[in-house]
Scaffold this motif. Structure first.
Motif, PDB file in Angstrom:
ATOM      1  N   PRO A   1       0.854  -1.254   0.211  1.00 49.34           N
ATOM      2  CA  PRO A   1      -0.024  -0.041  -0.054  1.00 49.34           C
ATOM      3  C   PRO A   1       0.715   1.274   0.044  1.00 49.34           C
ATOM      4  O   PRO A   1       0.248   2.377  -0.501  1.00 49.34           O
ATOM      5  N   GLN A   2       2.129   1.198   0.364  1.00 44.10           N
ATOM      6  CA  GLN A   2       2.889   2.339   0.446  1.00 44.10           C
ATOM      7  C   GLN A   2       3.616   2.665  -0.937  1.00 44.10           C
ATOM      8  O   GLN A   2       4.054   3.679  -0.907  1.00 44.10           O
ATOM      9  N   GLY A   3       3.423   1.729  -1.851  1.00 45.16           N
ATOM     10  CA  GLY A   3       3.770   1.990  -3.026  1.00 45.16           C
ATOM     11  C   GLY A   3       5.304   2.280  -3.245  1.00 45.16           C
ATOM     12  O   GLY A   3       6.001   1.575  -2.417  1.00 45.16           O
ATOM     13  N   THR A   4       5.811   2.654  -4.370  1.00 46.82           N
ATOM     14  CA  THR A   4       7.216   2.837  -4.707  1.00 46.82           C
ATOM     15  C   THR A   4       7.563   3.979  -5.135  1.00 46.82           C
ATOM     16  O   THR A   4       6.472   5.294  -5.127  1.00 46.82           O
ATOM     17  N   ALA A   5       8.645   4.562  -5.329  1.00 49.91           N
ATOM     18  CA  ALA A   5       9.035   6.125  -5.958  1.00 49.91           C
ATOM     19  C   ALA A   5       8.088   6.333  -7.309  1.00 49.91           C
ATOM     20  O   ALA A   5       8.175   7.355  -7.785  1.00 49.91           O
ATOM     21  N   PHE A   6       7.678   4.973  -7.719  1.00 51.32           N
ATOM     22  CA  PHE A   6       7.169   5.308  -9.114  1.00 51.32           C
ATOM     23  C   PHE A   6       5.495   5.278  -9.222  1.00 51.32           C
ATOM     24  O   PHE A   6       4.905   5.700 -10.159  1.00 51.32           O
ATOM     25  N   THR A   7       4.931   4.642  -7.991  1.00 45.17           N
ATOM     26  CA  THR A   7       3.483   4.598  -8.069  1.00 45.17           C
ATOM     27  C   THR A   7       3.015   4.634  -6.649  1.00 45.17           C
ATOM     28  O   THR A   7       3.681   4.060  -5.802  1.00 45.17           O
ATOM     29  N   ARG A   8       1.790   5.204  -6.391  1.00 49.79           N
ATOM     30  CA  ARG A   8       1.436   5.427  -5.017  1.00 49.79           C
ATOM     31  C   ARG A   8       1.034   3.980  -4.244  1.00 49.79           C
ATOM     32  O   ARG A   8       1.109   3.953  -3.094  1.00 49.79           O
ATOM     33  N   TRP A   9       0.661   3.106  -5.275  1.00 47.42           N
ATOM     34  CA  TRP A   9       0.237   1.973  -4.537  1.00 47.42           C
ATOM     35  C   TRP A   9       0.833   0.566  -5.450  1.00 47.42           C
ATOM     36  O   TRP A   9       0.795   0.932  -6.751  1.00 47.42           O
ATOM     37  N   ALA A  10       1.159  -0.429  -5.128  1.00 46.61           N
ATOM     38  CA  ALA A  10       1.745  -1.343  -5.696  1.00 46.61           C
ATOM     39  C   ALA A  10       1.166  -2.830  -5.644  1.00 46.61           C
ATOM     40  O   ALA A  10       0.893  -2.947  -4.256  1.00 46.61           O
ATOM     41  N   VAL A  11       1.289  -3.936  -6.616  1.00 47.86           N
ATOM     42  CA  VAL A  11       1.271  -5.193  -6.244  1.00 47.86           C
ATOM     43  C   VAL A  11       2.131  -5.997  -6.695  1.00 47.86           C
ATOM     44  O   VAL A  11       2.947  -5.402  -7.598  1.00 47.86           O
ATOM     45  N   LEU A  12       2.695  -7.051  -5.838  1.00 46.12           N
ATOM     46  CA  LEU A  12       3.794  -7.855  -6.524  1.00 46.12           C
ATOM     47  C   LEU A  12       3.384  -9.358  -6.424  1.00 46.12           C
ATOM     48  O   LEU A  12       2.545  -9.584  -5.250  1.00 46.12           O
ATOM     49  N   PRO A  13       3.899 -10.454  -7.345  1.00 49.25           N
ATOM     50  CA  PRO A  13       3.316 -11.561  -7.041  1.00 49.25           C
ATOM     51  C   PRO A  13       4.634 -12.233  -6.346  1.00 49.25           C
ATOM     52  O   PRO A  13       5.668 -11.861  -6.038  1.00 49.25           O
ATOM     53  N   ARG A  14       3.933 -13.211  -5.548  1.00 53.72           N
ATOM     54  CA  ARG A  14       4.542 -14.138  -4.585  1.00 53.72           C
ATOM     55  C   ARG A  14       4.483 -15.621  -4.821  1.00 53.72           C
ATOM     56  O   ARG A  14       3.152 -16.098  -4.863  1.00 53.72           O
ATOM     57  N   LEU A  15       5.345 -16.352  -4.873  1.00 50.93           N
ATOM     58  CA  LEU A  15       5.245 -18.050  -4.858  1.00 50.93           C
ATOM     59  C   LEU A  15       5.782 -18.379  -3.587  1.00 50.93           C
ATOM     60  O   LEU A  15       6.690 -17.610  -2.786  1.00 50.93           O
ATOM     61  N   THR A  16       5.185 -19.391  -3.209  1.00 53.41           N
ATOM     62  CA  THR A  16       5.848 -20.239  -1.867  1.00 53.41           C
ATOM     63  C   THR A  16       5.986 -21.375  -1.995  1.00 53.41           C
ATOM     64  O   THR A  16       5.578 -22.011  -2.953  1.00 53.41           O
ATOM     65  N   ALA A  17       6.961 -22.059  -0.980  1.00 56.09           N
ATOM     66  CA  ALA A  17       7.066 -23.618  -1.100  1.00 56.09           C
ATOM     67  C   ALA A  17       7.662 -24.017   0.320  1.00 56.09           C
ATOM     68  O   ALA A  17       8.187 -23.201   1.233  1.00 56.09           O
TER      69      ALA A  17
END
Length: 644
Positions: free
Chosen positions: A560-576
């Protein structure tokens, strides 16, 4: 290439010239206008005597007075390059202002009045004035005939005494040693050198030699911090010093390293002009182009003048159009606009004005090839490239279709040699697996992008000290590898016997990410995240599990705090599951190419098998597109990668 809505500039620029600058429209006159615009904005906040520029905003940890000196010194750099590059012509009378400020600031250093500069002390005792002393000295050296030589002898003496504080106090153990080096170089250039100045210069060069690791790259101190400080400090000061002194021997020695640096660094600018968002002090922004401009000015560059012009123009335009200068014309603390997560505790309101170093390009006069040559394509605008840089442990990947440049980091960290394995102080601008020209790392309070974490009893590990395993590249592909000891911010810092080895193989827009987790306790899990991007935005992040992961398709997690390029971001995650020893293989991509296809059909087969001695593992990946294969052999403290 990504699209954006250009923000109106707070100051005027000349009309574009698309004949000489078909990529950016910028000319030397644009650089002069930008310097003047930034200076006019800053000087609105000067004290009556002009010694301090108290720009509005929250103070740095060094305090308001030091911040005011920073405003004077860093803007002086821009004015000095502006005037010196035009042979002393000063239509806005900038140097008169800086001469008055120098006289006022050195009258009673350390006094708590409206004008006096703070004294220069050791780096750990309000030491920021040492940084600024170098900018003052360099500004005076650049403008000597029109400023220093016209000062009253008493003001010259006071200025010398203040500057000598940098020679008599302890710098931080990194690029800071080049600040007394620069001060000493100025004093010697005006006939005020002695044993003290000679020793300051000798000590800096001794350390610089030890920090040089090859391939044109310096570590910023005795550790393994490789970042933009190479260009705007570690190359800039010695190369410019030798150039100004007319010292052919030193110029050739330092210049050769700058030339080699630019072989790889020139690829680290995107097709939109953006430098890589990586490392500390990113609020200096277009100072990232200083090494390119310096190479063109001194001749120590492998780049054609039109390519250098394209890179420096592109970087300046990139930031001006995206709001780096606020409505009042001041450079803000951030990346595009204000962005607190980009900053360090030493950042104050005037800190962004180290961007002034980019104006070193103005030392090339109007008829110089840098400005007389027509812009040519940047390295990232040519064919797709993958370049390994072994000394810092970098793998650089660029794609022509979208102009995106990615840096896979297997060697640069922000850990001092005297620090042990501890999670304290983990820096998102170094610890991640990859960085780019269109994305930034997520906040430390949000899920980490581009990260392999081991989860033990609900606590995720971080990556601090990075041990390189090697790097290499061939025709259209490349690799880099490293290992690290996972550390945990809560509870015991480390788990006995736990380590993670990682290899990135890049080809086209694809990133093969191979990890081996060794010695994980029962119940441990592994998580791999991809690039952080805005949902539905022009830049798309993808991740796909090939081997060892619980599922091929990732879940999306929010930042929710985003990055320097976007106010809000989503990232993909794999688990094992990661109990004991596991090998994990995934495919990732970051693209702004609307024609880019899914990841699932890219790899035809993956084969993972133990080596004959039991301590190694071999991973074979067959690529569907061209029938080639990549073989990765992970051993104890070693890796072998081949592709055919």
């Amino acid at each position: 290439m990504t699209t954006f809505r250009s923000r109106p500039l707070p100051f005027g620029l000349p009309p574009e010239d698309r004949a000489s600058s078909p990529y950016t429209g910028y000319t030397r006159a644009h650089w002069e206008a930008a310097a003047d615009g930034l200076l006019h904005a800053a000087w609105r906040w000067a004290t009556p005597g002009g010694a301090l520029l108290d720009l509005p905003g929250p103070p740095s940890r060094s305090g308001v007075r030091s911040d005011g000196l920073e405003g004077y010194a860093r803007t002086f750099l821009a004015a000095a390059f502006r005037v010196a590059g035009d042979g002393g012509k000063d239509p806005h009378e900038w140097l008169d202002r800086y001469a008055r400020g120098l006289a006022a600031g050195t009258r009673a250093p350390g006094r708590e009045d409206a004008e006096s500069w703070p004294v220069v002390l050791d780096h750990h005792v309000q030491g920021q004035p040492m940084v600024e002393s170098a900018s003052v000295a360099l500004g005076l050296r650049l403008t000597r005939p029109w400023l220093w030589d016209r000062l009253e002898p008493g003001v010259q003496d006071r200025a010398e005494q203040w500057l000598r504080g940098a020679l008599r106090h302890l710098p931080a153990g990194n690029n800071w040693y080049l600040f007394p080096y620069t001060v000493a170089g100025f004093l010697e250039s005006v006939g005020r050198g002695d044993a003290e100045t000679a020793r300051a210069r000798e000590r800096a060069l001794e350390l610089l030699e030890g920090w040089y690791r090859g391939d044109g790259w310096y570590a910023d101190g005795d550790g393994r911090a490789f970042d933009h400080y190479n260009g705007w400090a570690l190359h800039l000061y010695p190369v410019l010093d030798a150039h100004l002194a007319g010292d052919g021997e030193e110029s050739a020695r330092h210049g050769a390293r700058l030339r080699e640096h630019l072989e790889s660094f020139s690829l680290m600018f995107g097709g939109d002009g953006a430098p890589l968002h990586f490392g500390r002090s990113l609020t200096y922004r277009f100072a990232a182009g200083a090494a390119v401009g310096l190479g063109a000015v001194t001749g120590h560059t492998p780049l054609a003048p039109g390519v250098s012009r394209r890179l420096v123009n592109g970087s300046l335009r990139y930031f001006l159009e995206r709001g780096a200068a606020a409505e009042d014309g001041l450079l803000s603390l951030g990346w595009h606009g204000p962005h607190p997560a980009t900053l360090q505790s030493y950042s104050g309101p005037a800190s962004p004005y180290w961007a002034s170093k980019a104006f070193v390009a103005l030392l090339a006069p109007a008829g110089h090839p840098l400005w007389a040559s027509v812009e040519e394509a940047a390295p990232s605008e040519g064919p797709d490239r993958v370049l390994s840089v072994r000394a810092p442990g970098f793998l650089v990947q660029s794609t022509r279709a979208d102009g995106v440049v990615r840096l896979h980091n297997h060697g640069s960290d922000h850990v001092r040699p005297d620090e042990g394995e501890s999670a304290a102080g983990t820096d998102p601008h170094y610890a991640r697996l990859a960085y780019s020209t269109v994305t930034g790392p997520t906040s430390a309070a949000n899920p980490a992008d581009n990260h392999l974490s081991v989860v033990v009893e609900g606590v995720r590990s971080t990556r601090r000290r990075i041990r390189p395993l090697g790097a290499g590249h061939g025709d259209g592909w490349g690799w880099a590898g490293s290992w690290h000891i996972p550390v945990f911010p809560e509870g015991p810092a480390t788990v006995p016997g736990l380590r993670v080895e990682g290899v990135t193989v890049a080809r086209g827009r694809h990133e093969l990410r191979v990890h081996r987790v060794l010695g994980a306790p029962d119940g441990a899990r592994a998580e791999l995240t991809g690039w952080a991007a805005e949902p539905g935005g022009p830049v798309r992040s993808r991740l796909y599990g090939l081997h060892g992961w619980a599922a091929a398709e990732p879940e999306d997690v929010r930042a929710p705090q985003g990055t320097a390029f976007t106010r809000w971001a989503v990232l993909p995650r794999l688990t094992a599951d990661a109990s004991g020893t596991v090998v994990l293989v995934a495919l990732a991509s970051l693209t702004a190419d609307p024609g880019a296809g899914p990841l699932e059909p890219v790899v035809e087969a993956v084969d993972v098998r133990p080596g004959p001695d039991g301590g190694t593992v071999e991973v074979r990946v067959d690529w569907a597109e061209d029938g080639t294969g990549t073989r990765i052999v992970l051993g104890t403290g070693s890796v072998v990668v081949d592709h055919a």
